[in-house]
Write a protein that holds these residues in place. Structure first.
Motif, PDB file in Angstrom:
ATOM      1  N   LYS A   1     -62.997 -27.920 -25.408  1.00 23.26           N
ATOM      2  CA  LYS A   1     -63.006 -27.228 -24.115  1.00 23.26           C
ATOM      3  C   LYS A   1     -61.909 -26.163 -24.020  1.00 23.26           C
ATOM      4  O   LYS A   1     -61.940 -25.320 -23.119  1.00 23.26           O
ATOM      5  N   LEU A   2     -60.953 -26.204 -24.948  1.00 18.68           N
ATOM      6  CA  LEU A   2     -59.884 -25.207 -24.953  1.00 18.68           C
ATOM      7  C   LEU A   2     -60.323 -23.886 -25.575  1.00 18.68           C
ATOM      8  O   LEU A   2     -59.607 -22.889 -25.498  1.00 18.68           O
ATOM      9  N   ILE A   3     -61.479 -23.872 -26.221  1.00 20.09           N
ATOM     10  CA  ILE A   3     -61.978 -22.658 -26.862  1.00 20.09           C
ATOM     11  C   ILE A   3     -62.651 -21.773 -25.823  1.00 20.09           C
ATOM     12  O   ILE A   3     -63.532 -22.214 -25.080  1.00 20.09           O
ATOM     13  N   THR A   4     -62.228 -20.520 -25.764  1.00 12.38           N
ATOM     14  CA  THR A   4     -62.796 -19.549 -24.831  1.00 12.38           C
ATOM     15  C   THR A   4     -63.403 -18.387 -25.612  1.00 12.38           C
ATOM     16  O   THR A   4     -63.528 -18.441 -26.842  1.00 12.38           O
ATOM     17  N   ASP A   5     -63.758 -17.304 -24.901  1.00 15.58           N
ATOM     18  CA  ASP A   5     -64.396 -16.163 -25.557  1.00 15.58           C
ATOM     19  C   ASP A   5     -63.444 -15.385 -26.454  1.00 15.58           C
ATOM     20  O   ASP A   5     -63.877 -14.693 -27.368  1.00 15.58           O
ATOM     21  N   ASN A   6     -62.136 -15.501 -26.185  1.00 16.45           N
ATOM     22  CA  ASN A   6     -61.145 -14.775 -26.978  1.00 16.45           C
ATOM     23  C   ASN A   6     -60.239 -15.747 -27.726  1.00 16.45           C
ATOM     24  O   ASN A   6     -60.097 -16.915 -27.333  1.00 16.45           O
ATOM     25  N   SER A   7     -59.612 -15.272 -28.787  1.00 11.92           N
ATOM     26  CA  SER A   7     -58.768 -16.143 -29.599  1.00 11.92           C
ATOM     27  C   SER A   7     -57.539 -16.610 -28.837  1.00 11.92           C
ATOM     28  O   SER A   7     -56.890 -15.840 -28.125  1.00 11.92           O
ATOM     29  N   MET A   8     -57.225 -17.890 -29.015  1.00 11.55           N
ATOM     30  CA  MET A   8     -56.010 -18.449 -28.416  1.00 11.55           C
ATOM     31  C   MET A   8     -54.783 -18.077 -29.243  1.00 11.55           C
ATOM     32  O   MET A   8     -53.657 -18.315 -28.828  1.00 11.55           O
ATOM     33  N   LYS A   9     -54.996 -17.547 -30.448  1.00 10.98           N
ATOM     34  CA  LYS A   9     -53.943 -17.148 -31.388  1.00 10.98           C
ATOM     35  C   LYS A   9     -53.091 -18.327 -31.846  1.00 10.98           C
ATOM     36  O   LYS A   9     -53.070 -18.682 -33.007  1.00 10.98           O
ATOM     37  N   THR A  10     -52.334 -18.926 -30.955  1.00 11.03           N
ATOM     38  CA  THR A  10     -51.497 -20.072 -31.320  1.00 11.03           C
ATOM     39  C   THR A  10     -51.906 -21.275 -30.475  1.00 11.03           C
ATOM     40  O   THR A  10     -51.875 -21.204 -29.241  1.00 11.03           O
ATOM     41  N   ALA A  11     -52.276 -22.355 -31.144  1.00 13.40           N
ATOM     42  CA  ALA A  11     -52.695 -23.572 -30.441  1.00 13.40           C
ATOM     43  C   ALA A  11     -51.524 -24.526 -30.291  1.00 13.40           C
ATOM     44  O   ALA A  11     -50.563 -24.503 -31.075  1.00 13.40           O
ATOM     45  N   GLN A  12     -51.612 -25.381 -29.311  1.00 14.03           N
ATOM     46  CA  GLN A  12     -50.635 -26.435 -29.097  1.00 14.03           C
ATOM     47  C   GLN A  12     -51.239 -27.786 -29.486  1.00 14.03           C
ATOM     48  O   GLN A  12     -52.446 -27.988 -29.334  1.00 14.03           O
ATOM     49  N   PRO A  13     -50.430 -28.701 -29.996  1.00 19.42           N
ATOM     50  CA  PRO A  13     -50.972 -30.021 -30.321  1.00 19.42           C
ATOM     51  C   PRO A  13     -51.460 -30.740 -29.079  1.00 19.42           C
ATOM     52  O   PRO A  13     -50.942 -30.544 -27.979  1.00 19.42           O
ATOM     53  N   GLY A  14     -52.463 -31.583 -29.270  1.00 22.03           N
ATOM     54  CA  GLY A  14     -52.971 -32.393 -28.175  1.00 22.03           C
ATOM     55  C   GLY A  14     -52.271 -33.738 -28.125  1.00 22.03           C
ATOM     56  O   GLY A  14     -51.267 -33.962 -28.805  1.00 22.03           O
ATOM     57  N   GLN A  15     -52.826 -34.633 -27.329  1.00 19.17           N
ATOM     58  CA  GLN A  15     -52.285 -35.990 -27.220  1.00 19.17           C
ATOM     59  C   GLN A  15     -53.422 -36.978 -27.438  1.00 19.17           C
ATOM     60  O   GLN A  15     -54.063 -37.426 -26.501  1.00 19.17           O
ATOM     61  N   PRO A  16     -53.688 -37.322 -28.708  1.00 19.35           N
ATOM     62  CA  PRO A  16     -54.804 -38.216 -29.007  1.00 19.35           C
ATOM     63  C   PRO A  16     -54.545 -39.677 -28.682  1.00 19.35           C
ATOM     64  O   PRO A  16     -55.462 -40.487 -28.722  1.00 19.35           O
ATOM     65  N   GLY A  17     -53.311 -40.041 -28.410  1.00 18.32           N
ATOM     66  CA  GLY A  17     -53.002 -41.429 -28.079  1.00 18.32           C
ATOM     67  C   GLY A  17     -51.600 -41.530 -27.535  1.00 18.32           C
ATOM     68  O   GLY A  17     -50.855 -40.548 -27.493  1.00 18.32           O
ATOM     69  N   VAL A  18     -51.243 -42.723 -27.084  1.00 15.71           N
ATOM     70  CA  VAL A  18     -49.902 -42.945 -26.555  1.00 15.71           C
ATOM     71  C   VAL A  18     -48.913 -42.934 -27.713  1.00 15.71           C
ATOM     72  O   VAL A  18     -49.062 -43.661 -28.688  1.00 15.71           O
ATOM     73  N   LEU A  19     -47.905 -42.094 -27.632  1.00 15.82           N
ATOM     74  CA  LEU A  19     -46.937 -41.960 -28.714  1.00 15.82           C
ATOM     75  C   LEU A  19     -45.836 -43.009 -28.578  1.00 15.82           C
ATOM     76  O   LEU A  19     -45.328 -43.260 -27.486  1.00 15.82           O
ATOM     77  N   THR A  20     -45.454 -43.604 -29.696  1.00 14.63           N
ATOM     78  CA  THR A  20     -44.329 -44.530 -29.693  1.00 14.63           C
ATOM     79  C   THR A  20     -43.040 -43.833 -30.111  1.00 14.63           C
ATOM     80  O   THR A  20     -41.957 -44.330 -29.863  1.00 14.63           O
ATOM     81  N   THR A  21     -43.179 -42.685 -30.764  1.00 13.71           N
ATOM     82  CA  THR A  21     -42.013 -41.931 -31.223  1.00 13.71           C
ATOM     83  C   THR A  21     -42.209 -40.463 -30.884  1.00 13.71           C
ATOM     84  O   THR A  21     -43.295 -39.918 -31.070  1.00 13.71           O
ATOM     85  N   ALA A  22     -41.172 -39.840 -30.378  1.00 12.61           N
ATOM     86  CA  ALA A  22     -41.237 -38.404 -30.086  1.00 12.61           C
ATOM     87  C   ALA A  22     -41.088 -37.632 -31.377  1.00 12.61           C
ATOM     88  O   ALA A  22     -40.113 -37.808 -32.110  1.00 12.61           O
ATOM     89  N   LEU A  23     -42.059 -36.777 -31.680  1.00  9.51           N
ATOM     90  CA  LEU A  23     -42.039 -35.999 -32.905  1.00  9.51           C
ATOM     91  C   LEU A  23     -42.028 -34.513 -32.585  1.00  9.51           C
ATOM     92  O   LEU A  23     -42.645 -34.066 -31.614  1.00  9.51           O
ATOM     93  N   GLY A  24     -41.326 -33.751 -33.429  1.00  7.02           N
ATOM     94  CA  GLY A  24     -41.306 -32.312 -33.279  1.00  7.02           C
ATOM     95  C   GLY A  24     -42.475 -31.665 -33.985  1.00  7.02           C
ATOM     96  O   GLY A  24     -43.166 -32.292 -34.798  1.00  7.02           O
ATOM     97  N   VAL A  25     -42.719 -30.401 -33.692  1.00  9.72           N
ATOM     98  CA  VAL A  25     -43.788 -29.642 -34.321  1.00  9.72           C
ATOM     99  C   VAL A  25     -43.197 -28.846 -35.478  1.00  9.72           C
ATOM    100  O   VAL A  25     -42.304 -28.017 -35.283  1.00  9.72           O
ATOM    101  N   ALA A  26     -43.684 -29.084 -36.685  1.00 13.59           N
ATOM    102  CA  ALA A  26     -43.127 -28.434 -37.873  1.00 13.59           C
ATOM    103  C   ALA A  26     -43.556 -26.984 -37.960  1.00 13.59           C
ATOM    104  O   ALA A  26     -44.690 -26.623 -37.621  1.00 13.59           O
ATOM    105  N   ALA A  27     -42.653 -26.140 -38.440  1.00 11.68           N
ATOM    106  CA  ALA A  27     -42.989 -24.743 -38.709  1.00 11.68           C
ATOM    107  C   ALA A  27     -43.857 -24.656 -39.957  1.00 11.68           C
ATOM    108  O   ALA A  27     -43.775 -25.495 -40.863  1.00 11.68           O
ATOM    109  N   ALA A  28     -44.701 -23.641 -40.020  1.00 10.54           N
ATOM    110  CA  ALA A  28     -45.558 -23.445 -41.187  1.00 10.54           C
ATOM    111  C   ALA A  28     -44.719 -23.024 -42.385  1.00 10.54           C
ATOM    112  O   ALA A  28     -43.704 -22.350 -42.246  1.00 10.54           O
ATOM    113  N   GLN A  29     -45.147 -23.442 -43.579  1.00 12.72           N
ATOM    114  CA  GLN A  29     -44.492 -23.013 -44.814  1.00 12.72           C
ATOM    115  C   GLN A  29     -45.521 -23.023 -45.934  1.00 12.72           C
ATOM    116  O   GLN A  29     -46.595 -23.624 -45.799  1.00 12.72           O
TER     117      GLN A  29
END
Length: 605
Positions: free
Chosen positions: A383-411
């Protein structure tokens, strides 16, 4: 020309006091592959069994093992040992692998991924200035070398699923190493373009002439040191790499690098254990038929990302969009379909960057990796997909997290080779194998110090995040930790008919993070567009791991690029050198395909 006479393993390994062998190997007279660029292939039909690998000599070794009554696992051992000789830039005994295997009843996932040495910490790739090192500065030398796992994993799988004796399976590679093989166009091209390999004296003496130029295409290259190592593994199994003179030579090479030493020890080698995991499977419906897709669980991100992309696409109008036709009359995806695909990809890669890591160190969201493939979650992401590119996506929340994790940079991610095999019993194998970057850490080990040659070591530790924390200071799932396996994009895949349980497809590809796109493209082409394996592989490559939309250079018309740009895509046309191998079931046997961008072929009966 290589000699055509056959030779038995009892003669080949006489020094090993082997029992007489009933597997007789006869090498191909020459490699029937021309250029290293794009070469049209039409695919191969077989009736009883099929082997697809990245080099004709390796494919033929596997074929001969199957012809002698061996299992798919047996054939994979022979194929891997030959690949380590003739395609050393991509995989070998100094690296790791993921092997997915269907024994007629269940799917097993054999994990031979490299591990981080016990002495490392999360600052392994942080320089003296406190910043992440430049990629090649980290790669070249001993710092990047993880504990090799491919041989240990194959030994485990063979112990459980092999039919022919372990020692017999090394005959093809030993024979070719001793008598020589012709340098292929692809090997020559990569040797000529690599700026680092010749810095290693052992590698320089083997791969290059005295004037510094690589041996030319067709030159017969012999590797007696590799043959001796294989003889030791044939006798002793992986123990030959974990202790004794070969292990000592590996450690000396890693720790002894003058500018960039590593921390691998004999204790690390001795402690390595392959793992047998549960395959990660999910349902998929395409063209009014229900399938079961099975792939590798973490530490691979492959099946999660491929499953997410396909699952998100299923919640869009993608299936209603027909293929376009290029100027050459060949099919290619429409720009509208590419928009939906690359948007789904951005969403999948955003989740990958946040959640996926070695499961012995990282808990899955919601307590199960299946949470990331749950139909309701994928519907919400679509449902986040629209007619134009979002360019950069954000992670979703597929379940209850037990640990807070950061988002890794691409390499960067590189390297790898893929093997697909289905044997005469219908047992199927999909194995992706790697030393990471081309020629790995650019460190060649010659345990005896005699002659020229040996085997290359991996640079797999650079698959970890260089920066252990994200910009907000949160730890990332794929940070370096002792004993940990780095996250991978390798995507060995088996596809089943859901109703009958019959295996329909074995496939996968090399290509770093783009492995996910190459594999997803092939599956979509076969399952949704009704293509055979070769037709799906031949499709132009495309994908997105972040903001840019990547299109294979010179494969899409200007109208496609213009449409995407008009819908806010940042289009980047680039070389996307996949190395896909796939085998599909047909009404009367199998039909296999190999990537026209590399030197692979399919063989069988």
């Amino acid at each position: 020309m290589l000699p055509l006479r056959t030779i038995t393993l009892s003669l080949l390994l006489a020094a090993c006091a082997s029992a007489p062998s009933h597997f007789n190997y006869s090498p191909l007279p020459q490699q029937p592959e021309a250029a290293s660029g794009y070469q049209e292939k039409t695919g191969w039909a077989t009736r009883q069994y099929a082997v697809a690998a990245a080099n004709p000599l390796a494919t033929d070794a596997g074929r001969q093992v199957l012809a002698a009554g061996g299992s798919a696992i047996d054939a994979a051992v022979a194929v891997q040992m030959v690949l380590g000789l003739v395609e050393p830039q991509s995989s070998g005994i100094g690296g790791g692998a993921f092997l997915l295997y269907f024994d007629g009843k269940a799917v097993s996932a054999y994990d031979g991924r490299e591990t981080a040495p016990a002495a490392v910490d999360d600052k392994l790739f942080i320089g003296a200035d406190g910043k992440p090192m430049a990629f090649n500065d980290a790669v070249v030398g001993g710092r990047s070398v993880g504990v090799p796992g491919a041989v240990a994993m194959l030994e485990m799988a063979h112990r459980e699923q092999g039919k022919l004796p372990w020692g017999e399976l090394f005959a093809p590679a030993i024979r070719l190493a001793e008598q020589g093989f012709a340098v292929s166009p692809r090997l020559y091209t990569l040797l000529k373009s690599d700026p680092f390999l010749k810095q290693d004296p052992v590698a320089a003496a083997y791969f290059y002439q005295p004037d510094g130029q690589p041996w030319p295409v067709g030159h017969i290259l012999k590797n007696q040191p590799y043959a001796e190592v294989l003889k030791a593994i044939a006798r002793q199994g992986n123990r030959a790499l974990q202790q004794g003179s070969i292990a000592q030579a590996i450690v000396a090479k890693v720790q002894g690098h003058a500018a960039n030493p590593g921390k691998l020890t004999l204790a690390d080698l001795a402690a390595y254990q392959p793992q047998k995991r549960d395959a990660l499977c999910s349902d998929y419906r395409a063209a009014s038929r229900d399938y079961r897709l099975c792939g590798f669980p973490p530490p691979s991100s492959g099946m999660i990302a491929v499953g997410q992309i396909l699952g998100i696409l299923a919640n869009t109008p993608a299936a209603s969009l027909p293929l376009d036709q290029g100027a050459d009359g060949k099919p290619l995806p429409s720009p509208q379909w590419l928009h939906l695909y690359t948007e789904a990809s951005r969403l999948a890669f955003a989740d990958r960057a946040k959640y996926v890591g070695d499961p012995d160190f990282v808990q899955p969201p919601g307590g199960s990796w299946h949470s990331m493939l749950a139909p309701a979650y994928l519907t919400s992401r679509a449902k986040l997909i629209t007619d134009n590119s979002m360019k950069t996506a954000q992670p979703g929340q597929p379940g209850v997290l037990t640990t807070a994790l950061g988002v890794a940079a691409a390499q960067p991610e590189y390297g790898t080779s893929h093997i697909s095999i289905i044997d005469r019993n219908g047992h199927a194998l999909s194995m992706t194998t790697t030393i990471e970057a081309q020629f790995g850490a650019r460190q060649m080990v010659n345990p005896s110090g005699k002659g020229t040659g040996g085997f290359l070591l991996n640079n797999e530790l650079t698959d970890f995040n260089f920066a252990p924390n994200d910009s907000s200071g949160l730890p990332t799932a794929n940070r370096v930790e002792p004993g940990k396996r780095p996250r991978s994009s390798m995507s060995p895949t088996l596809v089943f008919d859901k109703a009958s349980g019959q295996v329909l497809i074995s496939g996968g590809s090399p290509g770093g993070a783009l492995i996910i796109h190459y594999t997803a493209k092939t599956l979509y082409g076969m399952l949704n567009w009704g293509m055979n394996a070769q037709q799906a592989i031949n499709l132009p490559n495309f994908g997105a791991t972040g903001a840019p939309t990547m299109l294979e250079e010179k494969r899409f018309p200007a109208s496609t690029v213009d449409w995407l740009k008009a819908h806010q895509h940042e289009v980047r046309e680039t070389d996307m050198t996949s190395g896909l191998q796939a085998i599909g079931r047909t009404a009367d046997g199998f039909f296999g395909g190999a990537d026209p961008r590399r030197e692979g072929v399919v063989m069988g009966e």
